[in-house]
Write a protein that holds these residues in place. Structure first.
Motif, PDB file in Angstrom:
ATOM      1  N   LEU A   1       0.825  -1.203   0.000  1.00 28.13           N
ATOM      2  CA  LEU A   1       0.000   0.000   0.000  1.00 28.13           C
ATOM      3  C   LEU A   1       0.862   1.256   0.000  1.00 28.13           C
ATOM      4  O   LEU A   1       0.548   2.237  -0.687  1.00 28.13           O
ATOM      5  CB  LEU A   1      -0.929   0.017   1.214  1.00 28.13           C
ATOM      6  CG  LEU A   1      -2.173  -0.864   1.134  1.00 28.13           C
ATOM      7  CD1 LEU A   1      -2.967  -0.758   2.428  1.00 28.13           C
ATOM      8  CD2 LEU A   1      -3.045  -0.476  -0.049  1.00 28.13           C
ATOM      9  N   ARG A   2       1.938   1.245   0.769  1.00 29.93           N
ATOM     10  CA  ARG A   2       2.861   2.381   0.757  1.00 29.93           C
ATOM     11  C   ARG A   2       3.362   2.647  -0.663  1.00 29.93           C
ATOM     12  O   ARG A   2       3.382   3.793  -1.133  1.00 29.93           O
ATOM     13  CB  ARG A   2       4.047   2.091   1.673  1.00 29.93           C
ATOM     14  CG  ARG A   2       3.911   2.573   3.091  1.00 29.93           C
ATOM     15  CD  ARG A   2       5.147   2.218   3.885  1.00 29.93           C
ATOM     16  NE  ARG A   2       5.277   2.988   5.099  1.00 29.93           N
ATOM     17  CZ  ARG A   2       6.171   2.745   6.039  1.00 29.93           C
ATOM     18  NH1 ARG A   2       7.023   1.742   5.894  1.00 29.93           N
ATOM     19  NH2 ARG A   2       6.243   3.497   7.126  1.00 29.93           N
ATOM     20  N   ALA A   3       3.781   1.595  -1.330  1.00 26.08           N
ATOM     21  CA  ALA A   3       4.292   1.745  -2.697  1.00 26.08           C
ATOM     22  C   ALA A   3       3.192   2.203  -3.645  1.00 26.08           C
ATOM     23  O   ALA A   3       3.429   3.017  -4.548  1.00 26.08           O
ATOM     24  CB  ALA A   3       4.895   0.421  -3.172  1.00 26.08           C
ATOM     25  N   SER A   4       1.986   1.702  -3.461  1.00 21.50           N
ATOM     26  CA  SER A   4       0.861   2.095  -4.311  1.00 21.50           C
ATOM     27  C   SER A   4       0.545   3.571  -4.147  1.00 21.50           C
ATOM     28  O   SER A   4       0.314   4.285  -5.136  1.00 21.50           O
ATOM     29  CB  SER A   4      -0.370   1.251  -3.957  1.00 21.50           C
ATOM     30  OG  SER A   4      -1.515   1.698  -4.658  1.00 21.50           O
ATOM     31  N   VAL A   5       0.544   4.063  -2.904  1.00 17.82           N
ATOM     32  CA  VAL A   5       0.246   5.472  -2.668  1.00 17.82           C
ATOM     33  C   VAL A   5       1.324   6.356  -3.293  1.00 17.82           C
ATOM     34  O   VAL A   5       1.022   7.391  -3.894  1.00 17.82           O
ATOM     35  CB  VAL A   5       0.101   5.751  -1.157  1.00 17.82           C
ATOM     36  CG1 VAL A   5      -0.039   7.252  -0.900  1.00 17.82           C
ATOM     37  CG2 VAL A   5      -1.114   5.016  -0.602  1.00 17.82           C
ATOM     38  N   ARG A   6       2.586   5.939  -3.182  1.00 19.84           N
ATOM     39  CA  ARG A   6       3.657   6.703  -3.833  1.00 19.84           C
ATOM     40  C   ARG A   6       3.454   6.752  -5.343  1.00 19.84           C
ATOM     41  O   ARG A   6       3.637   7.792  -5.984  1.00 19.84           O
ATOM     42  CB  ARG A   6       5.021   6.091  -3.500  1.00 19.84           C
ATOM     43  CG  ARG A   6       5.503   6.350  -2.087  1.00 19.84           C
ATOM     44  CD  ARG A   6       6.981   6.048  -1.956  1.00 19.84           C
ATOM     45  NE  ARG A   6       7.292   4.654  -2.195  1.00 19.84           N
ATOM     46  CZ  ARG A   6       7.326   3.720  -1.247  1.00 19.84           C
ATOM     47  NH1 ARG A   6       7.062   4.048   0.026  1.00 19.84           N
ATOM     48  NH2 ARG A   6       7.621   2.466  -1.541  1.00 19.84           N
ATOM     49  N   GLU A   7       3.069   5.617  -5.922  1.00 16.25           N
ATOM     50  CA  GLU A   7       2.829   5.554  -7.370  1.00 16.25           C
ATOM     51  C   GLU A   7       1.702   6.503  -7.777  1.00 16.25           C
ATOM     52  O   GLU A   7       1.815   7.239  -8.762  1.00 16.25           O
ATOM     53  CB  GLU A   7       2.466   4.113  -7.747  1.00 16.25           C
ATOM     54  CG  GLU A   7       1.947   3.915  -9.153  1.00 16.25           C
ATOM     55  CD  GLU A   7       3.044   3.722 -10.176  1.00 16.25           C
ATOM     56  OE1 GLU A   7       2.723   3.736 -11.379  1.00 16.25           O
ATOM     57  OE2 GLU A   7       4.213   3.547  -9.791  1.00 16.25           O
TER      58      GLU A   7
ATOM     59  N   VAL B   1      -3.569  10.146   2.881  1.00 19.88           N
ATOM     60  CA  VAL B   1      -3.654   8.681   2.793  1.00 19.88           C
ATOM     61  C   VAL B   1      -2.329   8.050   3.223  1.00 19.88           C
ATOM     62  O   VAL B   1      -2.310   7.074   3.987  1.00 19.88           O
ATOM     63  CB  VAL B   1      -4.027   8.242   1.366  1.00 19.88           C
ATOM     64  CG1 VAL B   1      -3.929   6.720   1.229  1.00 19.88           C
ATOM     65  CG2 VAL B   1      -5.428   8.711   0.997  1.00 19.88           C
ATOM     66  N   ALA B   2      -1.212   8.596   2.750  1.00 16.51           N
ATOM     67  CA  ALA B   2       0.096   8.050   3.110  1.00 16.51           C
ATOM     68  C   ALA B   2       0.299   8.073   4.620  1.00 16.51           C
ATOM     69  O   ALA B   2       0.866   7.128   5.197  1.00 16.51           O
ATOM     70  CB  ALA B   2       1.196   8.836   2.408  1.00 16.51           C
ATOM     71  N   GLU B   3      -0.173   9.114   5.279  1.00 15.54           N
ATOM     72  CA  GLU B   3      -0.062   9.186   6.742  1.00 15.54           C
ATOM     73  C   GLU B   3      -0.882   8.082   7.401  1.00 15.54           C
ATOM     74  O   GLU B   3      -0.451   7.490   8.398  1.00 15.54           O
ATOM     75  CB  GLU B   3      -0.532  10.556   7.228  1.00 15.54           C
ATOM     76  CG  GLU B   3       0.405  11.693   6.841  1.00 15.54           C
ATOM     77  CD  GLU B   3      -0.183  13.047   7.192  1.00 15.54           C
ATOM     78  OE1 GLU B   3      -1.325  13.096   7.709  1.00 15.54           O
ATOM     79  OE2 GLU B   3       0.505  14.062   6.953  1.00 15.54           O
ATOM     80  N   ARG B   4      -2.053   7.786   6.873  1.00 22.73           N
ATOM     81  CA  ARG B   4      -2.885   6.723   7.445  1.00 22.73           C
ATOM     82  C   ARG B   4      -2.205   5.356   7.260  1.00 22.73           C
ATOM     83  O   ARG B   4      -2.257   4.501   8.138  1.00 22.73           O
ATOM     84  CB  ARG B   4      -4.271   6.701   6.773  1.00 22.73           C
ATOM     85  CG  ARG B   4      -5.024   8.017   6.778  1.00 22.73           C
ATOM     86  CD  ARG B   4      -5.528   8.416   8.170  1.00 22.73           C
ATOM     87  NE  ARG B   4      -4.510   8.954   9.029  1.00 22.73           N
ATOM     88  CZ  ARG B   4      -3.999  10.213   8.917  1.00 22.73           C
ATOM     89  NH1 ARG B   4      -4.382  11.004   7.947  1.00 22.73           N
ATOM     90  NH2 ARG B   4      -3.095  10.639   9.770  1.00 22.73           N
ATOM     91  N   VAL B   5      -1.570   5.160   6.105  1.00 23.01           N
ATOM     92  CA  VAL B   5      -0.859   3.897   5.876  1.00 23.01           C
ATOM     93  C   VAL B   5       0.324   3.790   6.837  1.00 23.01           C
ATOM     94  O   VAL B   5       0.554   2.743   7.439  1.00 23.01           O
ATOM     95  CB  VAL B   5      -0.392   3.786   4.411  1.00 23.01           C
ATOM     96  CG1 VAL B   5       0.437   2.512   4.213  1.00 23.01           C
ATOM     97  CG2 VAL B   5      -1.586   3.780   3.453  1.00 23.01           C
ATOM     98  N   ASP B   6       1.065   4.881   7.013  1.00 25.46           N
ATOM     99  CA  ASP B   6       2.204   4.865   7.929  1.00 25.46           C
ATOM    100  C   ASP B   6       1.750   4.562   9.356  1.00 25.46           C
ATOM    101  O   ASP B   6       2.426   3.831  10.096  1.00 25.46           O
ATOM    102  CB  ASP B   6       2.945   6.194   7.884  1.00 25.46           C
ATOM    103  CG  ASP B   6       3.762   6.370   6.614  1.00 25.46           C
ATOM    104  OD1 ASP B   6       4.009   5.371   5.922  1.00 25.46           O
ATOM    105  OD2 ASP B   6       4.150   7.518   6.316  1.00 25.46           O
ATOM    106  N   GLU B   7       0.602   5.109   9.756  1.00 22.10           N
ATOM    107  CA  GLU B   7       0.065   4.804  11.084  1.00 22.10           C
ATOM    108  C   GLU B   7      -0.264   3.321  11.218  1.00 22.10           C
ATOM    109  O   GLU B   7      -0.010   2.704  12.266  1.00 22.10           O
ATOM    110  CB  GLU B   7      -1.188   5.636  11.341  1.00 22.10           C
ATOM    111  CG  GLU B   7      -0.918   7.111  11.560  1.00 22.10           C
ATOM    112  CD  GLU B   7      -2.183   7.937  11.638  1.00 22.10           C
ATOM    113  OE1 GLU B   7      -2.077   9.157  11.864  1.00 22.10           O
ATOM    114  OE2 GLU B   7      -3.285   7.365  11.458  1.00 22.10           O
TER     115      GLU B   7
END
Length: 215
Positions: free
Chosen positions: A110-116, A194-200
């Protein structure tokens, strides 16, 4: 899922037979991934496919037989979703033939997907937003929702992003060639959230793992 000892030209012949317009695709596109059966029965954070075919009137034609050519995260997320919600057309029960990737592997994907999607290149804006919604709902619940359902949940809970998500939903209903233009700054702000939610979620999973390991 197939036996990896297929005869040499089987996969290339299959790609040729299914490619648009040799077989006209009635939708925006067909995305077909062929995996070896001995790979999908075990959890994995790798791509692992034997063939990945993208074809159709609205997709760039692509066929790959080497998983090293592709970012692994697409396939990890697809297998996670398939394990939860896949439909069988032929063969055994989905959950017996496709193992669920472990949660840390899914969160890394998911982290990689959000970056993409934050980069935006090659992606329609509405899809970037709706995939972000689906990522948030997965982080909150551990379950996959369809894009429209996930967007509805995020729109209901996040007033600041509701207009953007609702516009993305309206755009998603249109043909890809006439998708609405969404404000890029707002899309990027949303995906940063969204990236912050994934990091959490990653941090929470790490804390749970550490707590379990100390017992």
């Amino acid at each position: 899922m197939v036996d990896r000892r297929l005869p040499g030209r089987t996969l290339s012949d299959l790609a040729g037979a299914l490619a648009h317009p040799a077989l006209p695709c009635p939708a925006a596109g067909l995305e077909l991934v062929v995996y070896p059966a001995d790979f999908t029965v075990r959890p994995s954070g790798e791509a692992g496919y034997l063939m990945d075919l993208n074809t159709g009137p609205s997709l760039p034609e692509r066929v790959s037989y080497d998983p090293a050519e592709s970012p692994a995260f697409w396939y990890v997320l697809d297998r996670s979703l398939a394990h939860q919600s896949g439909l069988v057309l032929f063969g055994g029960p989905v959950r017996e033939v496709i193992a669920a990737p472990e949660r840390p592997a899914v969160l890394a994907a998911l982290r990689a997907s959000v970056r993409e999607h934050a980069d935006g290149e090659g992606h329609v804006a509405d899809n970037r937003v709706l995939n972000g919604c689906r990522s948030v709902v997965y982080c909150r619940t551990g379950r996959w929702r369809a894009k429209r359902g996930a967007a509805g949940e995020v729109a209901a809970s996040e007033e600041a992003f509701r207009p953007l998500v609702e516009d993305a939903l309206r755009s998603f209903e249109r043909p890809r060639e006439t998708a609405l233009t969404l404000p890029e700054a707002r899309v990027r702000d949303f995906l940063a959230w969204v990236a912050e939610r994934v990091d959490e979620a990653v941090e929470a999973a790490g804390a749970e793992g550490g707590s379990t390991g100390s017992r």
